[in-house]
Design a protein around this motif. Structure first.
Motif, PDB file in Angstrom:
ATOM      1  N   LYS A 128       3.587   1.353  -1.607  1.00  0.00           N
ATOM      2  CA  LYS A 128       4.373   1.469  -2.688  1.00  0.00           C
ATOM      3  C   LYS A 128       3.465   2.488  -3.792  1.00  0.00           C
ATOM      4  O   LYS A 128       3.902   2.674  -5.158  1.00  0.00           O
ATOM      5  CB  LYS A 128       4.924   0.150  -3.433  1.00  0.00           C
ATOM      6  N   GLN A 129       2.387   1.785  -3.284  1.00  0.00           N
ATOM      7  CA  GLN A 129       0.295   2.273  -4.151  1.00  0.00           C
ATOM      8  C   GLN A 129       0.346   4.167  -3.657  1.00  0.00           C
ATOM      9  O   GLN A 129       0.284   4.812  -5.717  1.00  0.00           O
ATOM     10  CB  GLN A 129      -0.473   1.882  -3.724  1.00  0.00           C
ATOM     11  N   PHE A 130       0.583   3.721  -2.815  1.00  0.00           N
ATOM     12  CA  PHE A 130       0.806   5.192  -2.131  1.00  0.00           C
ATOM     13  C   PHE A 130       1.769   6.743  -2.775  1.00  0.00           C
ATOM     14  O   PHE A 130       1.645   7.452  -3.667  1.00  0.00           O
ATOM     15  CB  PHE A 130       0.558   5.630  -1.215  1.00  0.00           C
ATOM     16  N   GLN A 170       2.543  17.908  -7.925  1.00  0.00           N
ATOM     17  CA  GLN A 170       2.407  18.160  -6.988  1.00  0.00           C
ATOM     18  C   GLN A 170       3.171  17.593  -5.710  1.00  0.00           C
ATOM     19  O   GLN A 170       2.872  18.932  -5.233  1.00  0.00           O
ATOM     20  CB  GLN A 170       0.908  16.740  -6.631  1.00  0.00           C
ATOM     21  N   THR A 210       1.173  -0.630  -0.117  1.00  0.00           N
ATOM     22  CA  THR A 210       0.024  -0.239   0.410  1.00  0.00           C
ATOM     23  C   THR A 210       0.874   1.306   0.282  1.00  0.00           C
ATOM     24  O   THR A 210       0.397   2.094  -0.455  1.00  0.00           O
ATOM     25  CB  THR A 210      -1.176  -0.241   1.337  1.00  0.00           C
ATOM     26  N   GLN A 255       3.087   5.929  -5.753  1.00  0.00           N
ATOM     27  CA  GLN A 255       3.174   5.645  -7.047  1.00  0.00           C
ATOM     28  C   GLN A 255       1.986   6.778  -7.575  1.00  0.00           C
ATOM     29  O   GLN A 255       2.704   7.196  -8.679  1.00  0.00           O
ATOM     30  CB  GLN A 255       3.571   4.151  -7.572  1.00  0.00           C
ATOM     31  N   ASN A 256       0.869   6.632  -6.801  1.00  0.00           N
ATOM     32  CA  ASN A 256       0.325   7.254  -7.330  1.00  0.00           C
ATOM     33  C   ASN A 256       0.520   8.834  -7.166  1.00  0.00           C
ATOM     34  O   ASN A 256       0.264   9.955  -7.777  1.00  0.00           O
ATOM     35  CB  ASN A 256      -1.363   7.454  -6.267  1.00  0.00           C
ATOM     36  N   ILE A 257       1.025   9.133  -6.355  1.00  0.00           N
ATOM     37  CA  ILE A 257       1.492  10.604  -6.331  1.00  0.00           C
ATOM     38  C   ILE A 257       2.772  10.980  -7.623  1.00  0.00           C
ATOM     39  O   ILE A 257       3.428  10.535  -7.882  1.00  0.00           O
ATOM     40  CB  ILE A 257       2.357  10.544  -4.523  1.00  0.00           C
ATOM     41  N   LYS A 258       2.113  12.180  -8.282  1.00  0.00           N
ATOM     42  CA  LYS A 258       3.253  13.192  -9.084  1.00  0.00           C
ATOM     43  C   LYS A 258       3.931  13.877  -8.351  1.00  0.00           C
ATOM     44  O   LYS A 258       4.056  14.512  -7.776  1.00  0.00           O
ATOM     45  CB  LYS A 258       2.673  14.099 -10.229  1.00  0.00           C
TER      46      LYS A 258
END
Length: 166
Positions: free
Chosen positions: A5-7, A15, A3, A9-12
């Motif tokens: 890693k997914q968090f 931002q 979770t 990966q979703n942050i650019k």
């Protein structure tokens, strides 16, 4: 772990940089300000509702009144007026001893009230006598206990002195 890693990966990156820049800007503007954080300070002549002790035009001297605009208060006003008049009449009435006694207990006559007063005086005298007896008894017991303590303390001091000499 996945979770996290997914968090991330979703942050650019864009931002993250904007958020970081906004935070730094907020901290520096607050830290470097000259201390005047209030929008405006009202002047005493402005007539703001914050003026303590000065009612504004059209404002009650009690700003937290229970009465709302347009509320009918005639019944309570009439009752208050009536109570005020009754109090004034009582103050203006010439009081005699008979009137004072009748006002205190209007259901009893003066002789009955005198008997009650006599009984109350007798009970008060009886209570005072009992209290005096109890106080004298307590004083005697306390004195006796105090003398016993003095005797015991003196004996302890003599014993300690003889032990110190030996």
């Amino acid at each position: 772990m996945t979770t996290l890693k997914q968090f991330f990966q979703n942050i650019k990156i864009k931002q993250l940089v904007i958020t970081l820049f906004a935070g730094v800007l907020l901290l520096t503007s607050t830290a470097c300000s000259n201390g005047k954080t209030q929008a405006a300070t009202p002047s005493p002549a402005s007539g703001s509702p914050n003026d303590i002790g000065r009612p504004q035009p059209g404002q009650s001297i009690y700003p937290t009144s229970d009465v709302q605009r347009g509320q009918d208060t005639t019944a309570s006003d009439m009752k208050a007026k009536q109570l005020k008049e009754e109090a004034q009449k009582r103050n203006q009435k010439v009081q005699t001893p008979q009137g004072l006694v009748d006002e205190l207990t209007p259901d009893q006559s003066v002789p009955e009230q005198a008997k009650d007063l006599g009984k109350s005086a007798q009970e008060a005298a009886k209570n005072a006598t009992e209290n005096t007896k109890k106080a004298a008894k307590n004083a005697a017991e306390n004195t006796k206990q105090g003398l016993s303590n003095i005797k015991e303390n003196t004996q302890n001091m003599v014993d300690q002195a003889t032990d110190a000499i030996k």
